[in-house]
Scaffold this motif. Structure first.
Motif, PDB file in Angstrom:
ATOM      1  N   ASP A  19       0.827  -1.208   0.000  1.00  0.00           N
ATOM      2  CA  ASP A  19       0.000   0.000   0.000  1.00  0.00           C
ATOM      3  C   ASP A  19       0.861   1.258   0.000  1.00  0.00           C
ATOM      4  O   ASP A  19       0.582   2.213  -0.736  1.00  0.00           O
ATOM      5  N   GLN A  20       1.908   1.274   0.796  1.00  0.00           N
ATOM      6  CA  GLN A  20       2.752   2.459   0.888  1.00  0.00           C
ATOM      7  C   GLN A  20       3.590   2.675  -0.370  1.00  0.00           C
ATOM      8  O   GLN A  20       3.915   3.816  -0.710  1.00  0.00           O
ATOM      9  N   ILE A 202       5.949   5.728   8.187  1.00  0.00           N
ATOM     10  CA  ILE A 202       6.752   6.947   8.306  1.00  0.00           C
ATOM     11  C   ILE A 202       7.981   6.907   7.401  1.00  0.00           C
ATOM     12  O   ILE A 202       8.263   7.870   6.672  1.00  0.00           O
ATOM     13  N   ILE A 203       8.707   5.803   7.415  1.00  0.00           N
ATOM     14  CA  ILE A 203       9.981   5.734   6.694  1.00  0.00           C
ATOM     15  C   ILE A 203       9.790   5.358   5.228  1.00  0.00           C
ATOM     16  O   ILE A 203      10.392   5.966   4.337  1.00  0.00           O
ATOM     17  N   VAL A 204       8.953   4.367   4.965  1.00  0.00           N
ATOM     18  CA  VAL A 204       8.807   3.861   3.593  1.00  0.00           C
ATOM     19  C   VAL A 204       8.318   4.932   2.619  1.00  0.00           C
ATOM     20  O   VAL A 204       8.821   5.010   1.490  1.00  0.00           O
ATOM     21  N   PRO A 205       7.343   5.801   2.984  1.00  0.00           N
ATOM     22  CA  PRO A 205       6.945   6.845   2.026  1.00  0.00           C
ATOM     23  C   PRO A 205       8.081   7.785   1.635  1.00  0.00           C
ATOM     24  O   PRO A 205       8.028   8.403   0.564  1.00  0.00           O
ATOM     25  N   ILE A 219       8.708  -3.611  -6.080  1.00  0.00           N
ATOM     26  CA  ILE A 219       8.304  -4.897  -5.503  1.00  0.00           C
ATOM     27  C   ILE A 219       9.495  -5.541  -4.797  1.00  0.00           C
ATOM     28  O   ILE A 219       9.398  -6.006  -3.654  1.00  0.00           O
ATOM     29  N   TRP A 220      10.620  -5.562  -5.485  1.00  0.00           N
ATOM     30  CA  TRP A 220      11.842  -6.114  -4.889  1.00  0.00           C
ATOM     31  C   TRP A 220      12.246  -5.309  -3.657  1.00  0.00           C
ATOM     32  O   TRP A 220      12.643  -5.879  -2.631  1.00  0.00           O
ATOM     33  N   PHE A 221      12.133  -3.998  -3.739  1.00  0.00           N
ATOM     34  CA  PHE A 221      12.498  -3.134  -2.617  1.00  0.00           C
ATOM     35  C   PHE A 221      11.580  -3.384  -1.422  1.00  0.00           C
ATOM     36  O   PHE A 221      12.034  -3.416  -0.270  1.00  0.00           O
ATOM     37  N   GLY A 222      10.288  -3.584  -1.686  1.00  0.00           N
ATOM     38  CA  GLY A 222       9.357  -3.858  -0.594  1.00  0.00           C
ATOM     39  C   GLY A 222       9.639  -5.179   0.096  1.00  0.00           C
ATOM     40  O   GLY A 222       9.592  -5.275   1.328  1.00  0.00           O
TER      41      GLY A 222
END
Length: 362
Positions: A19-20, A202-205, A219-222
């Motif tokens: 989602d983020q 907080i951090i991911v966005p 996708i890989w990063f998530g």
């Protein structure tokens, strides 16, 4: 190994990360399958190695507890395994087969759990009330965290903090590798004090746009962040898995009912030190995902186009070759002279008279 639920579907962590990052939950699940299996294999290898080198660290069950053998043991295992496997299929199978969305899959899983509880005659009003209360509390916690993180993000963006972070991270030496090293070290350190919800909201966005700008597959990063965030459950001072183990492990010496022997207690220090090898394995898994991105991207179906990249173009005045002369709709009635208006009325009356005459002739 209980933290595998955070990286193996149906993982709540992956849903929040998808989602983020603005990606499909199904793609995130598909990308996490192989890393989850590899991590399971690493855990298995470690446990086998530890038990072979130190047999006393994982002693076998006493003979008094090993009464079932042969076909009876097989039947017991099947009866224990089939219900949870069916429940997993209701959630994951329906999502991967395209029969349900992740939200609908979760609803089917909840329905399946209720059916299993009913079959086992364990569905009571008190249990149902407890489940609903726990769900409402967890949902409220997540919503309030989401509200707080949204306010923080808006304030941070209002002072151009996101641009500052983007410039800082894109200016790191080493390009993508430098960015990934800094992000994973930062996530690992923040996981000592923040839950994965706080990290995701907080951090991911802040990290997602930078990763996309550097050409990193989101996708890989998530999935990479999901593997890293597992450590937040395993290390002190806020490792939830450690507290769960502390709540079920005996805190004092007790008498075993099967063997009749006194069993020593499990201390908090033993739990903490016992979690260290698994945290190390998780860190190794982060390196494996970075070194072999195909573990994630190879299982994700690539679409022919990215809807987010669709653009529309409106031709400018210089490019429009059509006739720009406005059409002539005639003079408005209010602007006509009296003579023109009377002439029009006489012509209309004449047409009506001619129509009546032709009608009578027929």
């Amino acid at each position: 190994s209980g933290t595998l639920a955070q990286i193996i579907p149906p993982s709540l962590v992956l849903i929040v990360l998808a989602d983020q990052l603005g990606k499909s939950v199904g793609d995130m699940y598909a990308g996490a399958i192989f890393p989850g299996l590899v991590l399971t294999a690493l855990y298995t290898v470690y446990v086998l190695g530890a038990t072979m080198l130190y047999p006393n660290s994982a002693p076998a069950l006493p003979p008094e507890a090993r009464k079932l053998r042969g076909v009876k043991l097989l039947v017991r295992v099947l009866l224990v395994l089939i219900p949870p496997l069916a429940l997993i299929f209701l959630v994951l199978g329906t999502i991967f087969l395209g029969w349900a969305t992740p939200t609908e899959g979760g609803a089917m899983g909840a329905t399946g759990a209720l059916v299993l509880a009913l079959i086992n005659r364990r569905l009571t009003w008190s249990l149902l009330r407890q489940a609903m209360n726990s769900t409402a509390k967890l949902t409220s916690f997540v919503v309030f965290i989401l509200v707080g993180s949204t306010v923080f993000s808006l304030t941070f963006r209002g002072v151009n903090g996101d641009l500052w972070v983007e410039h800082l991270l894109t200016s790191l030496p080493g390009g993508q590798i430098g960015f990934l090293i800094v992000v994973n070290v930062l996530t690992f350190l923040l996981a000592f004090f923040l839950d994965f919800f706080e990290l995701a909201f907080i951090i991911v966005p802040l990290l997602g746009p930078v990763a996309d700008k550097l050409g990193i597959d989101l996708i890989w990063f998530g999935v990479l962040l999901g593997v890293n965030m597992q450590t937040s459950f395993m290390h002190p001072p806020f490792g939830f898995a450690l507290f769960y183990l502390r709540s079920v492990a005996p805190g004092r010496e007790y008498l075993d009912k099967l063997t009749g022997k006194l069993t020593p207690p499990v201390t908090t220090g033993q739990i903490y030190w016992g979690a260290v090898p698994f945290v190390v394995i998780q860190v190794i898994m982060v390196g494996i995902v970075i070194g072999f991105p195909g573990l994630v991207t190879g299982n994700v179906v690539k679409t022919s186009g990215d809807p987010s990249k669709v653009q529309s173009f409106v031709p400018s005045d210089s490019e429009d070759t059509r006739d720009q002369t406005p059409p002539d709709f005639g003079t408005p009635d209010g602007a006509k002279s009296d003579a023109e208006r009377k002439s029009g009325e006489r012509a209309r009356e004449k047409r009506e008279a001619d129509d009546l005459e032709n009608l009578f002739k027929k």
